[in-house]
Design a protein around this motif. Sequence first.
Motif, PDB file in Angstrom:
ATOM      1  N   ALA A 185       0.836  -1.204   0.000  1.00 46.64           N
ATOM      2  CA  ALA A 185       0.000   0.000   0.000  1.00 46.64           C
ATOM      3  C   ALA A 185       0.867   1.248   0.000  1.00 46.64           C
ATOM      4  CB  ALA A 185      -0.918  -0.011   1.222  1.00 46.64           C
ATOM      5  N   HIS A 186       1.919   1.210   0.795  1.00 42.62           N
ATOM      6  CA  HIS A 186       2.787   2.384   0.883  1.00 42.62           C
ATOM      7  C   HIS A 186       3.524   2.623  -0.424  1.00 42.62           C
ATOM      8  CE1 HIS A 186       2.653   3.920   5.035  1.00 42.62           C
ATOM      9  NE2 HIS A 186       2.059   2.755   5.251  1.00 42.62           N
ATOM     10  N   ILE A 187       4.024   1.551  -1.006  1.00 43.10           N
ATOM     11  CA  ILE A 187       4.804   1.730  -2.233  1.00 43.10           C
ATOM     12  C   ILE A 187       3.947   2.309  -3.349  1.00 43.10           C
ATOM     13  CG2 ILE A 187       5.926   0.452  -4.102  1.00 43.10           C
ATOM     14  CD1 ILE A 187       7.229  -1.233  -1.841  1.00 43.10           C
ATOM     15  N   ILE A 188       2.788   1.701  -3.586  1.00 38.56           N
ATOM     16  CA  ILE A 188       2.021   2.199  -4.732  1.00 38.56           C
ATOM     17  C   ILE A 188       1.472   3.600  -4.486  1.00 38.56           C
ATOM     18  CG2 ILE A 188       1.442  -0.005  -5.816  1.00 38.56           C
ATOM     19  CD1 ILE A 188      -1.330   0.285  -4.519  1.00 38.56           C
ATOM     20  N   SER A 189       1.305   3.986  -3.255  1.00 35.20           N
ATOM     21  CA  SER A 189       0.787   5.328  -3.040  1.00 35.20           C
ATOM     22  C   SER A 189       1.906   6.353  -2.936  1.00 35.20           C
ATOM     23  CB  SER A 189      -0.082   5.366  -1.788  1.00 35.20           C
ATOM     24  OG  SER A 189       0.619   4.797  -0.715  1.00 35.20           O
ATOM     25  N   GLU A 190       3.102   5.907  -2.642  1.00 37.86           N
ATOM     26  CA  GLU A 190       4.208   6.868  -2.539  1.00 37.86           C
ATOM     27  C   GLU A 190       4.971   6.995  -3.836  1.00 37.86           C
ATOM     28  OE1 GLU A 190       6.209   5.383   0.920  1.00 37.86           O
ATOM     29  OE2 GLU A 190       4.490   5.986   2.152  1.00 37.86           O
ATOM     30  N   LYS A 191       5.160   5.884  -4.525  1.00 35.27           N
ATOM     31  CA  LYS A 191       5.872   5.945  -5.806  1.00 35.27           C
ATOM     32  C   LYS A 191       4.845   6.120  -6.922  1.00 35.27           C
ATOM     33  CE  LYS A 191       9.548   3.334  -6.632  1.00 35.27           C
ATOM     34  NZ  LYS A 191      10.963   3.614  -6.439  1.00 35.27           N
ATOM     35  N   THR A 192       4.462   7.338  -7.182  1.00 36.84           N
ATOM     36  CA  THR A 192       3.452   7.572  -8.227  1.00 36.84           C
ATOM     37  C   THR A 192       4.100   8.282  -9.404  1.00 36.84           C
ATOM     38  OG1 THR A 192       2.867   9.595  -7.085  1.00 36.84           O
ATOM     39  CG2 THR A 192       1.460   7.695  -6.685  1.00 36.84           C
ATOM     40  N   PRO A 193       3.550   8.207 -10.607  1.00 40.44           N
ATOM     41  CA  PRO A 193       2.328   7.488 -10.934  1.00 40.44           C
ATOM     42  C   PRO A 193       2.462   5.964 -10.786  1.00 40.44           C
ATOM     43  CG  PRO A 193       3.408   8.300 -12.902  1.00 40.44           C
ATOM     44  CD  PRO A 193       4.130   8.901 -11.750  1.00 40.44           C
ATOM     45  N   ALA A 194       1.400   5.388 -10.324  1.00 39.49           N
ATOM     46  CA  ALA A 194       1.371   3.947 -10.134  1.00 39.49           C
ATOM     47  C   ALA A 194       0.218   3.365 -10.941  1.00 39.49           C
ATOM     48  CB  ALA A 194       1.182   3.630  -8.666  1.00 39.49           C
ATOM     49  N   ILE A 195       0.421   2.183 -11.495  1.00 41.43           N
ATOM     50  CA  ILE A 195      -0.666   1.523 -12.230  1.00 41.43           C
ATOM     51  C   ILE A 195      -1.024   0.237 -11.514  1.00 41.43           C
ATOM     52  CG2 ILE A 195      -1.448   0.633 -14.454  1.00 41.43           C
ATOM     53  CD1 ILE A 195       0.754   2.097 -15.786  1.00 41.43           C
ATOM     54  N   VAL A 196      -2.301   0.011 -11.361  1.00 43.66           N
ATOM     55  CA  VAL A 196      -2.755  -1.263 -10.810  1.00 43.66           C
ATOM     56  C   VAL A 196      -3.624  -1.924 -11.871  1.00 43.66           C
ATOM     57  CG1 VAL A 196      -3.909  -2.388  -8.906  1.00 43.66           C
ATOM     58  CG2 VAL A 196      -2.769  -0.215  -8.527  1.00 43.66           C
ATOM     59  N   PHE A 197      -3.289  -3.115 -12.232  1.00 45.45           N
ATOM     60  CA  PHE A 197      -4.103  -3.806 -13.230  1.00 45.45           C
ATOM     61  C   PHE A 197      -4.085  -5.302 -12.948  1.00 45.45           C
ATOM     62  CE2 PHE A 197      -0.655  -5.499 -15.914  1.00 45.45           C
ATOM     63  CZ  PHE A 197       0.415  -4.716 -15.502  1.00 45.45           C
ATOM     64  N   GLY A 198      -4.935  -6.016 -13.661  1.00 42.62           N
ATOM     65  CA  GLY A 198      -5.002  -7.442 -13.388  1.00 42.62           C
ATOM     66  C   GLY A 198      -5.785  -8.193 -14.448  1.00 42.62           C
ATOM     67  N   GLY A 199      -5.806  -9.472 -14.293  1.00 40.35           N
ATOM     68  CA  GLY A 199      -6.495 -10.350 -15.244  1.00 40.35           C
ATOM     69  C   GLY A 199      -6.058 -11.764 -14.939  1.00 40.35           C
ATOM     70  N   GLY A 200      -6.089 -12.616 -15.936  1.00 40.11           N
ATOM     71  CA  GLY A 200      -5.634 -13.986 -15.722  1.00 40.11           C
ATOM     72  C   GLY A 200      -6.425 -14.676 -14.632  1.00 40.11           C
ATOM     73  N   SER A 201      -5.741 -15.326 -13.696  1.00 38.74           N
ATOM     74  CA  SER A 201      -6.447 -16.128 -12.699  1.00 38.74           C
ATOM     75  C   SER A 201      -7.257 -15.263 -11.737  1.00 38.74           C
ATOM     76  CB  SER A 201      -5.464 -17.007 -11.928  1.00 38.74           C
ATOM     77  OG  SER A 201      -4.560 -16.201 -11.209  1.00 38.74           O
ATOM     78  N   THR A 202      -6.939 -13.956 -11.664  1.00 40.30           N
ATOM     79  CA  THR A 202      -7.697 -13.092 -10.761  1.00 40.30           C
ATOM     80  C   THR A 202      -9.164 -12.996 -11.170  1.00 40.30           C
ATOM     81  OG1 THR A 202      -5.727 -11.822 -10.272  1.00 40.30           O
ATOM     82  CG2 THR A 202      -7.804 -10.716  -9.876  1.00 40.30           C
ATOM     83  N   GLU A 203      -9.403 -12.999 -12.484  1.00 41.78           N
ATOM     84  CA  GLU A 203     -10.782 -12.890 -12.941  1.00 41.78           C
ATOM     85  C   GLU A 203     -11.442 -14.253 -13.123  1.00 41.78           C
ATOM     86  OE1 GLU A 203     -11.409 -11.998 -17.256  1.00 41.78           O
ATOM     87  OE2 GLU A 203      -9.303 -11.446 -17.203  1.00 41.78           O
ATOM     88  N   ALA A 204     -10.691 -15.298 -12.897  1.00 40.77           N
ATOM     89  CA  ALA A 204     -11.225 -16.626 -13.189  1.00 40.77           C
ATOM     90  C   ALA A 204     -11.794 -17.297 -11.953  1.00 40.77           C
ATOM     91  CB  ALA A 204     -10.126 -17.487 -13.808  1.00 40.77           C
ATOM     92  N   HIS A 205     -12.527 -16.535 -11.167  1.00 45.34           N
ATOM     93  CA  HIS A 205     -13.157 -17.087  -9.969  1.00 45.34           C
ATOM     94  C   HIS A 205     -14.641 -16.759  -9.995  1.00 45.34           C
ATOM     95  CE1 HIS A 205      -9.508 -18.424  -8.048  1.00 45.34           C
ATOM     96  NE2 HIS A 205      -8.933 -17.296  -8.399  1.00 45.34           N
ATOM     97  N   THR A 206     -15.350 -17.365  -9.077  1.00 48.42           N
ATOM     98  CA  THR A 206     -16.783 -17.080  -9.043  1.00 48.42           C
ATOM     99  C   THR A 206     -17.025 -15.624  -8.653  1.00 48.42           C
ATOM    100  OG1 THR A 206     -16.771 -17.965  -6.820  1.00 48.42           O
ATOM    101  CG2 THR A 206     -17.517 -19.428  -8.566  1.00 48.42           C
ATOM    102  N   ASN A 207     -16.029 -14.991  -8.038  1.00 46.12           N
ATOM    103  CA  ASN A 207     -16.142 -13.571  -7.756  1.00 46.12           C
ATOM    104  C   ASN A 207     -15.200 -12.762  -8.644  1.00 46.12           C
ATOM    105  OD1 ASN A 207     -13.801 -14.455  -6.651  1.00 46.12           O
ATOM    106  ND2 ASN A 207     -13.978 -13.282  -4.753  1.00 46.12           N
ATOM    107  N   GLY A 208     -14.970 -13.255  -9.859  1.00 43.56           N
ATOM    108  CA  GLY A 208     -14.006 -12.642 -10.769  1.00 43.56           C
ATOM    109  C   GLY A 208     -14.286 -11.180 -11.050  1.00 43.56           C
ATOM    110  N   SER A 209     -15.545 -10.840 -11.323  1.00 46.56           N
ATOM    111  CA  SER A 209     -15.887  -9.451 -11.631  1.00 46.56           C
ATOM    112  C   SER A 209     -15.575  -8.558 -10.441  1.00 46.56           C
ATOM    113  CB  SER A 209     -17.370  -9.337 -11.960  1.00 46.56           C
ATOM    114  OG  SER A 209     -17.618  -9.988 -13.167  1.00 46.56           O
ATOM    115  N   PHE A 210     -15.951  -9.042  -9.271  1.00 43.87           N
ATOM    116  CA  PHE A 210     -15.686  -8.286  -8.040  1.00 43.87           C
ATOM    117  C   PHE A 210     -14.181  -8.038  -7.879  1.00 43.87           C
ATOM    118  CE2 PHE A 210     -14.251  -8.966  -3.636  1.00 43.87           C
ATOM    119  CZ  PHE A 210     -14.777  -7.830  -3.032  1.00 43.87           C
ATOM    120  N   ASN A 211     -13.395  -9.085  -8.091  1.00 41.00           N
ATOM    121  CA  ASN A 211     -11.942  -8.969  -7.953  1.00 41.00           C
ATOM    122  C   ASN A 211     -11.383  -7.909  -8.886  1.00 41.00           C
ATOM    123  OD1 ASN A 211     -11.704 -10.913  -6.040  1.00 41.00           O
ATOM    124  ND2 ASN A 211     -11.090 -12.555  -7.435  1.00 41.00           N
TER     125      ASN A 211
END
Lengths: 771, 233, 250
Positions: free
Chosen positions: A318-344
């Motif tokens: 949390a500290h790194i991404i908020s202190e070292k900006t600009p920061a990008i957060v992104f995802g896909g792959g197995s993160t979206e491949a769950h029953t709560n994929g959209s939520f994730n």
Amino acid sequence: MKLNRREFLSLAGKSAAGAVIFAACGLPEKELIVQSPVEMPEDLVKGEDQWYATTMGDFPGGDGIIVRIMEGRAKKIEGNPDHPITQGKSNARYDSALQMLYHPDRIREPLSRYSKGGNLNGISWTRAIKEFKDALNTGGNMTLVTNPLRGHPGSIASKFASHYGGVHINFDPIEQGILHKTVENIFDQKSLPHLDIGNAKSIMSFGADWLSTWVSPVQYSRFYGSFRSQSDRGYFIHVDPRMSMTAANADLWLPVKPSYEGDLALGIARIIVEEKLTSEINIEAYKKYLSPGFLNGYQLRDVSHRTGLPEEKIKKAAHIISEKTPAIVFGGGSTEAHTNGSFNLRAVYGLNILLGSVGVTGGVLPNPSSEIDDLPASSSGASMKEWEEELSHWRAGNVDTVIIRGVDLAHGLPNFLGIAEALNNVKNVIVFSTFEDDTTELADLVLPDSTFLESWGTDIPEPAPGYLVLSVQQPVVVSNSRGFADVLLEVSEEAIGSTQENMITSTITTLQKTGTGSVKASNSRLYKKGIQQRGGWWNTNYSGNISGSYRESSKTGEISTFSKTNSLGEGTEFHLIPFVSNSLLNGQLAPTPWAQQNPDPMSTVAWVTWAELNKSEADELNIDEGDILLIKSTSGEIEALAYPHPGVQPGTICIPTGQGNSKKGRYAENRGSNVFAILADKKDSETGALAWAATKVVVQRSGRNKKVAKFEGTVEARPIEPGVPVLVLGSGETADEAITANHHIYQNQFLNNSHADTGVSHKDDETKTDH
Amino acid sequence: MQPKLEKKKNTSNNWLKILIPVLAIGGLSVFAVLGAFVAFIITAWWGQPIPVMGFEQTFEQPIHFPHTVHASVKELDHVSTDGTPMTGLGMDCTFCHRTVTTQPNAGVPSVGLCTTCHKVIGSKDSTELTKLRESGGLLDAASSPINWKRVHRLPDHVRFVHESHITYLMQNPNKIKNSSSGVTEGAAGVCSTCHGDVASMEQVKQVEALKMGQCVDCHRDNGAPTDCVVCHH
Amino acid sequence: MTTNKTGKQNWGMVVDVDKCTGCQACVLACQSENNVPINTQERFERGRAISWIRVERYWEGNYPDVKARFIPIMCQHCENAPCEPVCPVYATYHNSEGLNVQVYNRCVGTRYCANGCPFTVRFFNYWEPVWPESFRNHLNPDVTVRSRGIMEKCSFCVQRIRRGVRTAKKENRDLIDGEIQTACSQACPTSALVFGDLNDNNSAVSKMKHDERTYKLLPHLNLDQNVVYLAKVDPEKKIESHSVESGSHD
């Protein structure tokens, strides 16, 4: 007579003994033949290589490539230095396509089956086209299934389907529909946004193996190179239950418990909000659409408990991404491949709003949706829910004709869908394919499809690099094969267009009229040539807008569920995480020996299907490398060779995709296992996408063991200092300092211990050992 | 003592039983090896030039193409169909072998290039030209490539680049050897350094052995690199 | 740096380990460019796979603080190469351009050089390379197909160097930095591999080799390689003070 060595050897070479030897292994007759072609193309110079610009059609990313052609043969594929996506760079798959082109087991002629279950017999193209037309003219329902297509092939496929009153659906075994929906939901963008990784100071990715296979790996790898060479070296956090190649490159790897990625993202959001690590404006923007108590359930302690990650690591991220900006957060792959994929995924991409990364350099930037001739600029596979519906129509016999192209449906769909049975109830199954595969086994008519090196086409890269790009694909070798789009045009009797080349030419003329972009020419013929030479058209001037809004789902009660393993008998329960093979993808490149033998980055395994599991856990279960494991799910059972390594979370088992084909030529036939087959019937609760990482399996040892074909161990490890194979520096450390420090550590241990074995890393942990 | 002795004698007999055939076989094989070696040396010494791998080789080509008619500047044995004597056309080598001055390969001309002239030139009845016109698609048959037999072929581990050699010799005509019929200028003279007087050969044959020694000698004489990797990679 | 080079160029490569993602693009690009035989399953199982460039992967630590480290290794083109003096037939030697050259037609397959090489980058052809007839179409005509019984290794894509030098000569100009690229450096998507002339002070490699992260593999062997590595950076690494042990050994 004085002879020097060379003269003697030359004489010996001409001697009778020499003659006998030479005669015995004489030259093959064919090597003594030089063919003079009938008519040399104007631009073909014999003996000199020509580089033609074209596009990796049918592969995700829309990468622009150049192909080295010599005497009419394709020799090498490299990234196109001009092209905005590749800029001369390539990945571990480009050259394998050459072997697709020259594969000895390609389908050469149309094949027809007289009755279901009969044999396939070669027929002429004329007859094949007639059969195709007959099938379409029966008037019944028609479905056209393709790989996710963009550009002209995508447009032609859709128009063809609607011309015959049918439907066109895309199939992608690793679904990315949730990703597209999330992006639309949060950023209001039709196509994937441009992630400006090269200028970011920190990045946090979830699940996506973006340096290896995810979405547009060459583009992202290029960005990663710039990201790492900034004067303030970028910091990279990766969240993934498995140590993928991407995770291996992260400065901080967070092995989250599968399906809790969203919780982690929200836990991090809560830390940032609570500790006010970002500006008030950003926090306001983030909370704007959220109910007041939204983050209540994500206290650090709870999140740490659920994700299985220590509190300090979550805090640190949390500290790194908020202190070292600009920061990008992104995802896909197995993160979206769950029953709560959209939520994730929503939670993941939502963080960009909190970090103020939307629309800034080094953050998430907008990408144009297609402005060219209504060509589709974005595509993703249909969701599992849609597939189930579609297949129920097939099964019920409501669909007379199914046309399949560019996908191995029978290989990519899980067992529980019963694709074989569904296709058996379809009267005409017409399959375009370059190789015989699991799907052609079920086809009534098989039409040989050309590779992207032999046919025309266009692609609109997704994600684009922040502006509009049209990659143009042209035939670079002479071939008598026919492209799928051109066959569709022929069958529809020019109702959509005459040929794909003509359609592309007309699009190019439209582009010329805009007066913008990378090519300038006085007339349309030169303009087209210019585009062909550069491999496409792009207009670097684009000023779109992007803004983010993070909304809660209308669906309440997000929970992650997994398939049950109660009835699967004895064995140890594991969480199955399939991953896309770095060289074979989902099986597209399985026919080529180069792709088969290209070692996996993490395991260095080739040719076989392996299963990665945690080394300590494997030791406890008494599983050794090469043990054949039986992996059972509610949908079926496969075998894989165990490959324990320390980079897997205990309790998970990771299996690559791509193998387990019943056909696909001599190099792929009956090799390995198909992990898609055993995926359980679990779907994302919002979109109905297949939750392909939500399968629980039971693993048993079969008692058999086989040597794993892998590269590690082929060569001896050569550490720079005992125990130090790769020199690693801390921040601000120089190489000399690190070498001295390592030396001292080693010496110290050597003097204090009679057996010096541990340095910075453990000798025992090294995987490259002498044979 | 007696039995012991006998026993000893027996063993020595056994020894001999083994030793004799071993010696005999050994001797024979030594002799055979020596003989082969001597034969090898003798043939190497006096036996050359034995046509091995390309040297002096020539082939029956699918079309009897006379280099003389096209390249020679002299009067020919070749007679035209109406019986009049012919003089060679004196065409430059590079007219057909177009890429020789710019590329690694000299290049065999396309059938299209041949038929540019032979659409009109040459008798209709000539069997050889009929074959050519057939390949070129001028007659009923569909066009097809011609499979010429390669006369000059270097082994696969040699990378020879025509372009740099031709350029050098064009600039240094005094380095040209074996000049064909006195021609030292232009491509014709240059080519003859390695290919001999092609213009006077009705069927091309390899006249130079094209062995590495020749390459290296010439490279040394002309200050060209003798680094192995220049040609072998 | 040694400067006793007689040739104009001294080819070298800088490998930025910090940028290497382990993606294997270089491995396939090299294989395609240099006609490296198909590594069959049997070759892997018997530990005889040929790979002129390879990406080694090392594990460091244990779960969950485990790290995987990648390092691409190819022939280091040592100035003091241990493989060269052991060859009885001069099939491997050092040329004036800084290349460690393998001459296939001289090689008789003693494998002494492979034993001498501390980096194990030399590979022996135990079998005749086999390609189905149609795959011969994609073989690079600029590179010799090695037969059974000879040694092969990374040549720094010498065929590309020759081609580049020839083109420059034809156009009567000097070589431009970056004009000649090996197949691996061309392919590398993160630009972790950079190839160029170490004698040219303005070339990218010359500039990179003065970085403070520079090191060479096995420095104690004093091989003076032309392949230079830039060390991996790990901000999580604890830098240990080493002043304590300074005098403790003799």
